[in-house]
Design a protein around this motif. Structure first.
Motif, PDB file in Angstrom:
ATOM      1  N   GLU A  15       0.837  -1.214   0.000  1.00 57.56           N
ATOM      2  CA  GLU A  15       0.000   0.000   0.000  1.00 57.56           C
ATOM      3  C   GLU A  15       0.872   1.264   0.000  1.00 57.56           C
ATOM      4  O   GLU A  15       0.538   2.266  -0.641  1.00 57.56           O
ATOM      5  N   GLU A  16       1.997   1.194   0.697  1.00 59.55           N
ATOM      6  CA  GLU A  16       2.900   2.341   0.723  1.00 59.55           C
ATOM      7  C   GLU A  16       3.550   2.563  -0.643  1.00 59.55           C
ATOM      8  O   GLU A  16       3.785   3.702  -1.053  1.00 59.55           O
ATOM      9  N   VAL A  17       3.836   1.473  -1.347  1.00 61.85           N
ATOM     10  CA  VAL A  17       4.387   1.584  -2.706  1.00 61.85           C
ATOM     11  C   VAL A  17       3.355   2.245  -3.624  1.00 61.85           C
ATOM     12  O   VAL A  17       3.687   3.139  -4.417  1.00 61.85           O
ATOM     13  N   VAL A  18       2.108   1.823  -3.505  1.00 65.37           N
ATOM     14  CA  VAL A  18       1.021   2.403  -4.305  1.00 65.37           C
ATOM     15  C   VAL A  18       0.883   3.897  -3.992  1.00 65.37           C
ATOM     16  O   VAL A  18       0.739   4.728  -4.895  1.00 65.37           O
ATOM     17  N   ASN A  19       0.964   4.252  -2.724  1.00 63.95           N
ATOM     18  CA  ASN A  19       0.895   5.657  -2.312  1.00 63.95           C
ATOM     19  C   ASN A  19       2.035   6.464  -2.940  1.00 63.95           C
ATOM     20  O   ASN A  19       1.831   7.594  -3.419  1.00 63.95           O
ATOM     21  N   MET A  20       3.210   5.884  -2.968  1.00 66.62           N
ATOM     22  CA  MET A  20       4.375   6.547  -3.567  1.00 66.62           C
ATOM     23  C   MET A  20       4.151   6.754  -5.065  1.00 66.62           C
ATOM     24  O   MET A  20       4.456   7.827  -5.617  1.00 66.62           O
ATOM     25  N   MET A  21       3.588   5.738  -5.731  1.00 69.91           N
ATOM     26  CA  MET A  21       3.279   5.860  -7.162  1.00 69.91           C
ATOM     27  C   MET A  21       2.298   7.002  -7.409  1.00 69.91           C
ATOM     28  O   MET A  21       2.461   7.787  -8.352  1.00 69.91           O
ATOM     29  N   GLU A  22       1.278   7.101  -6.569  1.00 70.54           N
ATOM     30  CA  GLU A  22       0.251   8.132  -6.747  1.00 70.54           C
ATOM     31  C   GLU A  22       0.830   9.536  -6.560  1.00 70.54           C
ATOM     32  O   GLU A  22       0.493  10.458  -7.303  1.00 70.54           O
ATOM     33  N   LYS A  23       1.707   9.682  -5.590  1.00 69.40           N
ATOM     34  CA  LYS A  23       2.328  10.990  -5.359  1.00 69.40           C
ATOM     35  C   LYS A  23       3.227  11.394  -6.526  1.00 69.40           C
ATOM     36  O   LYS A  23       3.245  12.559  -6.949  1.00 69.40           O
ATOM     37  N   VAL A  24       3.970  10.427  -7.049  1.00 71.33           N
ATOM     38  CA  VAL A  24       4.857  10.722  -8.182  1.00 71.33           C
ATOM     39  C   VAL A  24       4.044  11.001  -9.448  1.00 71.33           C
ATOM     40  O   VAL A  24       4.410  11.856 -10.254  1.00 71.33           O
ATOM     41  N   SER A  25       2.929  10.311  -9.597  1.00 69.92           N
ATOM     42  CA  SER A  25       2.038  10.567 -10.729  1.00 69.92           C
ATOM     43  C   SER A  25       1.592  12.031 -10.746  1.00 69.92           C
ATOM     44  O   SER A  25       1.556  12.683 -11.800  1.00 69.92           O
ATOM     45  N   LYS A  26       1.283  12.569  -9.569  1.00 64.23           N
ATOM     46  CA  LYS A  26       0.892  13.986  -9.457  1.00 64.23           C
ATOM     47  C   LYS A  26       2.053  14.901  -9.837  1.00 64.23           C
ATOM     48  O   LYS A  26       1.863  15.931 -10.489  1.00 64.23           O
ATOM     49  N   LEU A  27       3.271  14.505  -9.482  1.00 63.47           N
ATOM     50  CA  LEU A  27       4.445  15.302  -9.843  1.00 63.47           C
ATOM     51  C   LEU A  27       4.659  15.318 -11.355  1.00 63.47           C
ATOM     52  O   LEU A  27       5.075  16.334 -11.921  1.00 63.47           O
ATOM     53  N   ILE A  28       4.394  14.175 -12.012  1.00 63.05           N
ATOM     54  CA  ILE A  28       4.514  14.117 -13.477  1.00 63.05           C
ATOM     55  C   ILE A  28       3.555  15.127 -14.111  1.00 63.05           C
ATOM     56  O   ILE A  28       3.930  15.901 -14.993  1.00 63.05           O
ATOM     57  N   GLN A  29       2.304  15.091 -13.638  1.00 61.56           N
ATOM     58  CA  GLN A  29       1.281  16.018 -14.144  1.00 61.56           C
ATOM     59  C   GLN A  29       1.722  17.463 -13.933  1.00 61.56           C
ATOM     60  O   GLN A  29       1.714  18.283 -14.861  1.00 61.56           O
ATOM     61  N   ASP A  30       2.106  17.777 -12.708  1.00 60.88           N
ATOM     62  CA  ASP A  30       2.412  19.161 -12.351  1.00 60.88           C
ATOM     63  C   ASP A  30       3.688  19.667 -13.022  1.00 60.88           C
ATOM     64  O   ASP A  30       3.774  20.851 -13.382  1.00 60.88           O
ATOM     65  N   SER A  31       4.679  18.804 -13.180  1.00 62.32           N
ATOM     66  CA  SER A  31       5.947  19.251 -13.773  1.00 62.32           C
ATOM     67  C   SER A  31       5.737  19.714 -15.218  1.00 62.32           C
ATOM     68  O   SER A  31       6.246  20.772 -15.610  1.00 62.32           O
ATOM     69  N   VAL A  32       4.973  18.950 -15.990  1.00 59.80           N
ATOM     70  CA  VAL A  32       4.734  19.344 -17.384  1.00 59.80           C
ATOM     71  C   VAL A  32       3.766  20.528 -17.443  1.00 59.80           C
ATOM     72  O   VAL A  32       3.928  21.431 -18.275  1.00 59.80           O
ATOM     73  N   ASP A  33       2.777  20.548 -16.544  1.00 60.18           N
ATOM     74  CA  ASP A  33       1.874  21.712 -16.477  1.00 60.18           C
ATOM     75  C   ASP A  33       2.667  22.996 -16.216  1.00 60.18           C
ATOM     76  O   ASP A  33       2.376  24.048 -16.793  1.00 60.18           O
ATOM     77  N   SER A  34       3.655  22.898 -15.332  1.00 61.60           N
ATOM     78  CA  SER A  34       4.453  24.093 -15.004  1.00 61.60           C
ATOM     79  C   SER A  34       5.187  24.607 -16.234  1.00 61.60           C
ATOM     80  O   SER A  34       5.315  25.819 -16.432  1.00 61.60           O
ATOM     81  N   LEU A  35       5.654  23.678 -17.072  1.00 64.38           N
ATOM     82  CA  LEU A  35       6.345  24.068 -18.309  1.00 64.38           C
ATOM     83  C   LEU A  35       5.371  24.678 -19.307  1.00 64.38           C
ATOM     84  O   LEU A  35       5.600  25.769 -19.840  1.00 64.38           O
ATOM     85  N   VAL A  36       4.276  23.971 -19.559  1.00 66.93           N
ATOM     86  CA  VAL A  36       3.295  24.417 -20.554  1.00 66.93           C
ATOM     87  C   VAL A  36       2.740  25.798 -20.200  1.00 66.93           C
ATOM     88  O   VAL A  36       2.598  26.672 -21.064  1.00 66.93           O
ATOM     89  N   ASN A  37       2.454  25.998 -18.909  1.00 70.21           N
ATOM     90  CA  ASN A  37       1.828  27.255 -18.457  1.00 70.21           C
ATOM     91  C   ASN A  37       2.834  28.293 -17.977  1.00 70.21           C
ATOM     92  O   ASN A  37       2.438  29.359 -17.488  1.00 70.21           O
ATOM     93  N   ARG A  38       4.125  27.947 -18.077  1.00 70.72           N
ATOM     94  CA  ARG A  38       5.204  28.822 -17.587  1.00 70.72           C
ATOM     95  C   ARG A  38       4.920  29.255 -16.144  1.00 70.72           C
ATOM     96  O   ARG A  38       5.039  30.428 -15.781  1.00 70.72           O
ATOM     97  N   ASP A  39       4.550  28.247 -15.346  1.00 72.10           N
ATOM     98  CA  ASP A  39       4.144  28.478 -13.959  1.00 72.10           C
ATOM     99  C   ASP A  39       5.335  28.184 -13.035  1.00 72.10           C
ATOM    100  O   ASP A  39       5.542  27.037 -12.606  1.00 72.10           O
ATOM    101  N   ILE A  40       6.103  29.203 -12.763  1.00 70.47           N
ATOM    102  CA  ILE A  40       7.335  29.039 -11.976  1.00 70.47           C
ATOM    103  C   ILE A  40       7.022  28.623 -10.541  1.00 70.47           C
ATOM    104  O   ILE A  40       7.740  27.819  -9.936  1.00 70.47           O
TER     105      ILE A  40
END
Length: 217
Positions: A15-40
């Motif tokens: 369950e902790e591994v799954v939790n880690m996957m979910e948190k990193v999944s959010k980072l993937i989303q946000d990292s590219v969003d920050s680039l696309v939207n130039r959101d420093i």
């Protein structure tokens, strides 16, 4: 009772591994969003959250050592625990690449993009789908799904080649594109490497399920 305690600990570990996957999944989303939207601001938030991922990895690693030392697991259990210790390293590396993307975003700042960002968000979306299916295959020990996810790595490779070719042509035609073009090439490369690590996780899932060491690609 000893066996029940072990199974409970192993379930908690997964369950902790799954939790880690979910948190990193959010980072993937946000990292590219920050680039696309130039959101420093968002880019800086992603970088800060990487410490949380590192801590999760270290905590899970400690628990795998404790399980092996205290519970003397049987063959398949040992395979699961060993694989988890490898899987969390790959998840953590995916998180590191999110940080790298955000560092490039901060360097680009509020500059206009030299081209519409189409393939980079497309890579991100495919990677998110790969990661979601990887999570499902891990939870259910679904080795067939793990194989399918690993095969999607080729789609990411091809998209990266398209980005590489397009940006190199732009740089060749006008040297003013060199600075940002190089940074976008790095971003494409980081996404391509994420898919490689997700494929590694899928290979571990196949090992957990089938006991076979495979190289999907």
């Amino acid at each position: 009772m000893v066996r029940e305690g072990f199974e409970s600990s192993l379930k908690s570990l997964k369950e902790e591994v799954v939790n880690m996957m979910e948190k990193v999944s959010k980072l993937i989303q946000d990292s590219v969003d920050s680039l696309v939207n130039r959101d420093i601001k968002l880019a800086r938030e992603v970088i800060k959250k990487d410490d949380e991922i590192d801590k999760l990895m270290n905590d899970i690693e400690e628990k795998t050592i404790e399980l092996i030392a205290l519970q003397q697991p049987m063959a398949k259990d040992l395979r699961i625990i060993f694989s988890i210790s490898k899987i969390i390293t790959d998840i953590e590396r995916v998180g590191d690449f999110c940080v790298n993307i955000c560092k490039e975003t901060i360097k680009i700042g509020h500059e206009e993009h030299i081209k519409p960002l189409i393939d980079i968000p497309k890579m991100r979306d495919i990677i998110l789908e790969m990661f979601a299916n990887t999570k499902e295959s891990f939870i259910n020990e679904n080795y067939k799904l793990a194989y399918r996810v690993g095969e999607d790595d080729e789609i990411i490779d091809n998209l990266y080649k398209d980005i590489y070719t397009e940006i190199l042509m732009m740089i060749h035609e006008d040297s003013k594109f060199i600075s940002q073009g190089t940074k976008l090439l790095f971003v494409g490369r980081y996404l391509e490497r994420m898919a490689d690590h997700i494929t590694n996780i899928c290979e571990r899932i196949i090992y957990i399920s089938q006991g076979d060491r495979v190289s999907i690609n």
